[in-house]
Design a protein around this motif. Structure first.
Motif, PDB file in Angstrom:
ATOM      1  N   GLN A 278       0.844  -1.185   0.000  1.00 41.38           N
ATOM      2  CA  GLN A 278       0.000   0.000   0.000  1.00 41.38           C
ATOM      3  C   GLN A 278       0.887   1.246   0.000  1.00 41.38           C
ATOM      4  OE1 GLN A 278      -3.260   0.613  -0.300  1.00 41.38           O
ATOM      5  NE2 GLN A 278      -2.785   2.775  -0.220  1.00 41.38           N
ATOM      6  N   PRO A 279       0.951   2.000  -1.110  1.00 41.80           N
ATOM      7  CA  PRO A 279       1.753   3.237  -1.122  1.00 41.80           C
ATOM      8  C   PRO A 279       1.226   4.242  -0.108  1.00 41.80           C
ATOM      9  CG  PRO A 279       1.137   2.552  -3.345  1.00 41.80           C
ATOM     10  CD  PRO A 279       0.325   1.733  -2.414  1.00 41.80           C
ATOM     11  N   GLU A 280       2.140   5.007   0.491  1.00 44.34           N
ATOM     12  CA  GLU A 280       1.775   6.013   1.492  1.00 44.34           C
ATOM     13  C   GLU A 280       2.670   7.233   1.326  1.00 44.34           C
ATOM     14  OE1 GLU A 280       2.369   4.124   5.204  1.00 44.34           O
ATOM     15  OE2 GLU A 280       0.643   2.770   5.029  1.00 44.34           O
ATOM     16  N   ASP A 281       2.185   8.370   1.794  1.00 46.97           N
ATOM     17  CA  ASP A 281       3.009   9.583   1.793  1.00 46.97           C
ATOM     18  C   ASP A 281       4.259   9.363   2.635  1.00 46.97           C
ATOM     19  OD1 ASP A 281       1.336  10.989   0.152  1.00 46.97           O
ATOM     20  OD2 ASP A 281       0.212  11.929   1.782  1.00 46.97           O
ATOM     21  N   GLY A 282       5.404   9.831   2.116  1.00 40.38           N
ATOM     22  CA  GLY A 282       6.666   9.703   2.824  1.00 40.38           C
ATOM     23  C   GLY A 282       7.414   8.422   2.515  1.00 40.38           C
ATOM     24  N   MET A 283       6.782   7.493   1.798  1.00 37.09           N
ATOM     25  CA  MET A 283       7.442   6.232   1.484  1.00 37.09           C
ATOM     26  C   MET A 283       8.389   6.423   0.302  1.00 37.09           C
ATOM     27  SD  MET A 283       5.664   2.593   0.428  1.00 37.09           S
ATOM     28  CE  MET A 283       4.912   2.404   2.034  1.00 37.09           C
ATOM     29  N   LYS A 284       9.596   5.891   0.425  1.00 37.94           N
ATOM     30  CA  LYS A 284      10.552   5.921  -0.670  1.00 37.94           C
ATOM     31  C   LYS A 284      10.310   4.728  -1.578  1.00 37.94           C
ATOM     32  CE  LYS A 284      14.167   8.455   1.796  1.00 37.94           C
ATOM     33  NZ  LYS A 284      15.579   8.449   2.251  1.00 37.94           N
ATOM     34  N   VAL A 285      10.242   5.005  -2.896  1.00 37.66           N
ATOM     35  CA  VAL A 285       9.901   3.960  -3.844  1.00 37.66           C
ATOM     36  C   VAL A 285      10.816   4.012  -5.060  1.00 37.66           C
ATOM     37  CG1 VAL A 285       7.483   3.792  -3.178  1.00 37.66           C
ATOM     38  CG2 VAL A 285       8.167   5.484  -4.880  1.00 37.66           C
ATOM     39  N   LEU A 286      10.818   2.908  -5.770  1.00 45.10           N
ATOM     40  CA  LEU A 286      11.475   2.790  -7.069  1.00 45.10           C
ATOM     41  C   LEU A 286      10.383   2.603  -8.092  1.00 45.10           C
ATOM     42  CD1 LEU A 286      14.309   0.275  -6.066  1.00 45.10           C
ATOM     43  CD2 LEU A 286      14.503   2.756  -6.244  1.00 45.10           C
ATOM     44  N   ILE A 287      10.262   3.558  -9.052  1.00 46.89           N
ATOM     45  CA  ILE A 287       9.195   3.481 -10.037  1.00 46.89           C
ATOM     46  C   ILE A 287       9.770   3.333 -11.439  1.00 46.89           C
ATOM     47  CG2 ILE A 287       7.550   4.772  -8.633  1.00 46.89           C
ATOM     48  CD1 ILE A 287       8.158   7.223 -10.305  1.00 46.89           C
ATOM     49  N   GLN A 288       8.979   2.703 -12.281  1.00 51.08           N
ATOM     50  CA  GLN A 288       9.371   2.480 -13.673  1.00 51.08           C
ATOM     51  C   GLN A 288       8.198   2.882 -14.555  1.00 51.08           C
ATOM     52  OE1 GLN A 288      10.465  -1.562 -14.622  1.00 51.08           O
ATOM     53  NE2 GLN A 288       9.762  -1.333 -16.721  1.00 51.08           N
ATOM     54  N   GLY A 289       8.488   3.586 -15.662  1.00 52.60           N
ATOM     55  CA  GLY A 289       7.417   4.004 -16.557  1.00 52.60           C
ATOM     56  C   GLY A 289       7.932   4.926 -17.639  1.00 52.60           C
ATOM     57  N   ARG A 290       7.052   5.826 -18.100  1.00 55.99           N
ATOM     58  CA  ARG A 290       7.401   6.755 -19.170  1.00 55.99           C
ATOM     59  C   ARG A 290       7.012   8.166 -18.769  1.00 55.99           C
ATOM     60  NH1 ARG A 290       2.576   7.870 -21.906  1.00 55.99           N
ATOM     61  NH2 ARG A 290       0.884   6.412 -21.358  1.00 55.99           N
ATOM     62  N   VAL A 291       7.649   9.136 -19.403  1.00 58.87           N
ATOM     63  CA  VAL A 291       7.340  10.547 -19.182  1.00 58.87           C
ATOM     64  C   VAL A 291       6.625  11.070 -20.408  1.00 58.87           C
ATOM     65  CG1 VAL A 291       8.260  12.836 -18.694  1.00 58.87           C
ATOM     66  CG2 VAL A 291       9.363  10.806 -17.713  1.00 58.87           C
ATOM     67  N   ASP A 292       5.527  11.757 -20.194  1.00 56.23           N
ATOM     68  CA  ASP A 292       4.761  12.285 -21.316  1.00 56.23           C
ATOM     69  C   ASP A 292       4.058  13.560 -20.870  1.00 56.23           C
ATOM     70  OD1 ASP A 292       3.645  12.514 -23.826  1.00 56.23           O
ATOM     71  OD2 ASP A 292       2.947  10.415 -23.892  1.00 56.23           O
ATOM     72  N   VAL A 293       3.403  14.220 -21.840  1.00 54.15           N
ATOM     73  CA  VAL A 293       2.720  15.480 -21.579  1.00 54.15           C
ATOM     74  C   VAL A 293       1.211  15.220 -21.478  1.00 54.15           C
ATOM     75  CG1 VAL A 293       2.176  17.781 -22.469  1.00 54.15           C
ATOM     76  CG2 VAL A 293       4.477  16.851 -22.721  1.00 54.15           C
ATOM     77  N   PHE A 294       0.631  15.772 -20.416  1.00 52.29           N
ATOM     78  CA  PHE A 294      -0.827  15.765 -20.295  1.00 52.29           C
ATOM     79  C   PHE A 294      -1.310  17.071 -20.919  1.00 52.29           C
ATOM     80  CE2 PHE A 294      -4.645  16.613 -17.464  1.00 52.29           C
ATOM     81  CZ  PHE A 294      -5.469  15.747 -18.151  1.00 52.29           C
ATOM     82  N   GLU A 295      -1.733  16.993 -22.206  1.00 50.91           N
ATOM     83  CA  GLU A 295      -1.983  18.196 -22.999  1.00 50.91           C
ATOM     84  C   GLU A 295      -3.086  19.064 -22.404  1.00 50.91           C
ATOM     85  OE1 GLU A 295      -2.201  17.664 -27.249  1.00 50.91           O
ATOM     86  OE2 GLU A 295      -1.127  15.749 -27.123  1.00 50.91           O
ATOM     87  N   ARG A 296      -4.126  18.443 -21.876  1.00 45.80           N
ATOM     88  CA  ARG A 296      -5.253  19.234 -21.357  1.00 45.80           C
ATOM     89  C   ARG A 296      -4.816  20.095 -20.175  1.00 45.80           C
ATOM     90  NH1 ARG A 296     -10.637  18.887 -22.097  1.00 45.80           N
ATOM     91  NH2 ARG A 296     -12.011  19.695 -20.471  1.00 45.80           N
TER      92      ARG A 296
END
Length: 450
Positions: free
Chosen positions: A71-89
């Motif tokens: 369960q992710p929580e505020d203050g938790m250190k994580v390793l994330i994987q994904g892509r970076v993109d623009v939310f045009e709206r």
């Protein structure tokens, strides 16, 4: 000149195409800290990933979020994987998370602590829910691998300590992908097994946290919690602790210890039986001795009162009253019969036929009436005799007075039977069961005849 200006839509679209065409932004690995975490009803996760100097908005859609096992929580250190993109709206760039793992303390440990906290809040580990282990189980179920050392240790110990106890093996994988479903299924199967299982031992030998992880899965923990059979958890070594240990009714440090907890040593049982037998024998001897003493006391008391003698005397008195009443009735009948005979003789002496006839009819009528009256008197006397007998057998004057009756006498010990026999200011004696009351007449009133 306006032809040189771009709309916001065109500019944002151009930037978005730049982001999407950059191969370095299609698969990015980022380390950071979670803040502003929100989980929507749709299952999508919205958060910010930050470090000491920068931050970036991130989103993890429901399909990817279902795959994470913590369960992710505020203050938790994580390793994330994904892509970076623009939310045009919105006109901003953001990180689209495809996978997320805890950083630092380890994913399994975080998952363990979060599930432990959740199940604790739900009352799964409450002591009040624990079942009591039976003292002498007839049939013990064992859920473990059929080929591991744990099953050999459990069976050997059970047979050595209690050869008469039946052992039922419910084989299950204890690690790997199948372990979770097989363990939980066998726990439920043992609950409906016939003949009935008295105790369940669920466990395996030692191993790494990954090897033991099936016993930390919520499905297995809830199967243990919902079991109607007392369960002894015996997972790993003494230093290993799983969520199954918290949910079980009893935790054993090792599989061998679980077998020792489940059954008592046969010699201990025999010793306990012999001790209990001796205690029962002593108790019975004491009880019999006390009862004999009480019986002797009652027998002596009964002999002192001689109830048989009293009963015999009352029987004799009743017989005397019956005889006297019978003699009285016979005398009355003889007298009346003699009178009837005289009347008959006098009638015979009268010569006129009509007078004889009238006297004869009168005599017949009187004879029938007298017979009827005598029979009624006899019945009344017998009924009165029965009442007298009952009174003689059941009461005495003192007992009558104890029920609230009294005797009134004058100073000359004359019994007062009527209001007319006393005068105003005259002193009377009222006899009760426990003494005499002296009273002065202040007023008197005759009973009404109406």
């Amino acid at each position: 000149m306006s032809a040189n200006y771009l709309s916001v839509t065109l500019l944002t679209g151009y930037i978005a195409r730049k982001f999407s065409s950059d191969p370095y932004l299609k698969k990015v690995y980022v380390q950071g800290e979670i803040s502003n975490f929100k989980r929507q009803a749709s299952g999508h996760l919205y958060l910010t990933i930050k470090d000491e100097k920068a931050q970036i908005r991130a989103v993890m859609f429901a399909k990817a979020a279902q795959k994470i096992n913590f369960q992710p929580e505020d203050g938790m250190k994580v390793l994330i994987q994904g892509r970076v993109d623009v939310f045009e709206r919105g006109g901003n760039y953001q990180f689209y998370v495809e996978d997320m793992q805890p950083d630092g303390v380890g994913a399994l440990f975080v998952r363990f602590e979060q599930l432990k906290k959740s199940l604790t809040e739900q009352g799964v580990f409450n002591v009040s829910h624990k079942l009591v282990l039976p003292t002498y189980p007839k049939r013990i179920g064992v859920i473990t691998s059929p080929t591991g050392a744990a099953v050999r240790d459990i069976i050997t110990t059970l047979k050595r300590r209690s050869p008469q106890t039946e052992i039922v093996l419910f084989p299950a994988a204890v690690q790997g992908d199948k372990a979770i479903d097989e363990i939980s299924h066998q726990i439920k199967r043992a609950g409906v097994f016939s003949p009935e299982i008295d105790v369940l031992i669920v466990g395996r030998g030692g191993g790494s946290i990954e090897d033991l992880w099936a016993f930390n899965e919520e499905k297995v923990v809830r199967a243990i919690y919902e079991s109607r059979i007392p369960i002894i958890s015996a997972v790993g070594h003494e230093t290993d602790t799983t969520l199954s240990d918290y949910a079980a009714d009893y935790r054993a440090p090792t599989p061998t210890a679980a077998a020792e907890i489940a059954v008592r040593q046969t010699v201990d049982i025999l010793t306990n039986v012999l001790t209990t037998q001796q205690q029962l024998a002593q108790s019975m001897k004491h009880i019999i001795s006390m009862k004999n003493q009480r019986l002797l006391v009652h027998r002596n008391a009964l002999a002192a009162h001689q109830p048989q003698r009293i009963i015999e005397q009352n029987y004799q008195r009743i017989d005397n009253y019956k005889q006297r009443l019978s003699n009285l009735l016979e005398g009355k009948v003889s007298q009346q019969k003699f009178a009837l005979e005289r009347v008959n003789w006098r009638l015979l002496q009268a010569s006129p036929a009509d007078r004889i006839q009238r006297y004869h009819e009168k005599w017949e009528n009187q004879s029938q009436q007298l017979t009827k009256n005598y029979r009624k008197q006899i019945d009344d006397k017998r009924l009165a005799l029965a009442h007298v007998v009952e009174k003689i057998e059941a009461v005495s004057p003192m007992q009558v007075m104890k029920r609230g009756f009294s005797l009134i006498e004058t100073q000359q010990h004359k019994m007062v039977k009527s209001v007319e026999e006393v005068a105003i200011n005259e002193t009377l004696q009222i006899r009760l069961s426990d003494g005499i009351i002296k009273a002065t007449v202040t007023d008197k009133e005759m009973a009404s005849n109406e």
